[in-house]
Scaffold this active site. Structure first.
Site, mmCIF file in Angstrom:
data_model
loop_
_atom_site.group_PDB
_atom_site.id
_atom_site.type_symbol
_atom_site.label_atom_id
_atom_site.label_comp_id
_atom_site.label_asym_id
_atom_site.label_seq_id
_atom_site.Cartn_x
_atom_site.Cartn_y
_atom_site.Cartn_z
ATOM 1 C CG ASP A 39 -2.018 -0.990 1.192
ATOM 2 O OD1 ASP A 39 -2.239 -1.575 0.115
ATOM 3 O OD2 ASP A 39 -2.662 -1.194 2.235
ATOM 4 C CG ASP A 44 -9.502 -5.926 3.703
ATOM 5 O OD1 ASP A 44 -10.410 -6.304 2.935
ATOM 6 O OD2 ASP A 44 -8.591 -5.162 3.345
ATOM 7 C CE LYS A 73 -10.994 -5.063 -1.154
ATOM 8 N NZ LYS A 73 -11.309 -4.404 0.135
ATOM 9 N N GLY A 74 -6.366 -9.965 0.888
ATOM 10 C CA GLY A 74 -6.062 -11.280 1.449
ATOM 11 C C GLY A 74 -5.072 -11.191 2.594
ATOM 12 C CB SER A 105 -5.053 0.109 11.830
ATOM 13 O OG SER A 105 -5.836 -0.723 10.978
#
Length: 300
Positions: free
Chosen positions: A15, A251, A42-43, A290
């Site tokens: 990201d 996610d 996402k995975g 996070s």
């Protein structure tokens, strides 16, 4: 006895995040913050979120033989994910370009890279992982034919969870395996297409169930979520927090819900817990960094 509570099959991206005061319009340039690079996809996000909560988790994905790929593998190991299914090579690691505004909302463009090379053959070669996993969670940042092969590879008694993001029409073979299908408003409308003739989430859930899933969860942001199955439709309230960054929150929700379903929780119970996990995630910047531990969720 299952070796894994959750097997995540999906994408792993780097990201690349820039904070902006506002998103640019067409042809416009805006200045942003310094570039930050985080492990994402996402995975990979779902795998880290589940492992942080205490789930025994494995990831089946593909990354490039490059710096970003090593970043992603290091992140999985640090969170306690078993990366035995992470394949290396074939293309550069996928990249997500993310802008985040002061309210915490984000816009994302993804270059799939190696994620687009995760093939049905890779799924078949990982058959032992599927037989060792109680729940299998998938998204759509990998080829659709690979998702179909995942459905065909499910072990008897395992549970299939799908978040169709980015959304696209789905074959019935995939839809009927979903328990649940997890969608936000945009994803629900794409999947329903012309049959989406209502603005009521309860109607979306009913229409989606008619397409074959055993259960459906519609996430509604600050309005919480809606769960639907043959037993009926119910609302799950949101958890009020001050959002810093919503990147990866969906996610975290999906991972938490999938894991709790595998422990025997009802759909409503699992969604309520997942809402708390998602709320905790938006109070911190970034995606994987996070994600809360189980103790942090209990303290929320």
């Amino acid at each position: 006895m299952y070796d894994y509570d959750l097997l995540v099959v999906g994408s792993a991206n780097a990201d690349l995040v820039i904070g902006v005061e506002r998103r640019p319009g067409a042809g416009e340039t805006v200045l942003g913050s310094d570039l930050a690079v985080h492990p994402g996809g996402k995975g990979a996000n779902q795998a880290v979120a589940a492992a942080r909560l205490g789930a025994r988790t494995a990831l089946l994905a593909r990354v490039g033989d490059d710096e970003y790929g090593r970043l992603l593998l290091d992140s999985q190991r640090a969170a306690g994910v078993d990366p035995v299914g992470v394949l290396v090579g074939g293309a550069p690691t996928g990249v997500a370009l993310i802008t985040v505004d002061p309210s915490g909302d984000n816009s994302i463009v993804v270059s799939p890279g190696a994620n687009g090379r995760l093939t049905p053959a890779d799924v078949r070669a990982a058959g032992s992982l599927f037989h060792a996993s109680r729940v299998v969670s998938v998204q759509l940042e990998i080829p659709l034919e690979t998702v179909v092969e995942v459905v065909r590879s499910l072990a008897p008694g395992s549970r299939f969870v799908l978040n169709p993001s980015p959304p696209r029409p789905l074959p019935r073979e995939v839809l009927v395996a979903c328990d649940p299908l997890i969608v936000n408003e945009h994803e629900a409308k794409v999947i329903l297409g012309e049959s989406c003739v209502s603005e009521r989430p309860e109607d979306w859930a009913g229409l989606l169930l008619a397409k074959g899933p055993r259960s459906v969860v519609v996430t509604l942001g600050a309005e919480g979520a809606l769960v639907a199955s043959a037993d009926g439709v119910g609302r799950v309230p949101s958890v009020k927090v001050d959002a810093v960054d919503t990147t990866g929150a969906g996610d975290a929700f999906t991972a938490a819900l999938a894991w709790r379903l595998g422990t025997g929780a009802s759909l409503a119970e699992a969604a309520a817990y997942a809402a708390r996990v998602g709320a905790a995630a938006v109070t911190r910047a970034g995606a994987q960094e996070s994600y809360p531990t189980a103790a942090e969720v209990e303290a929320l």
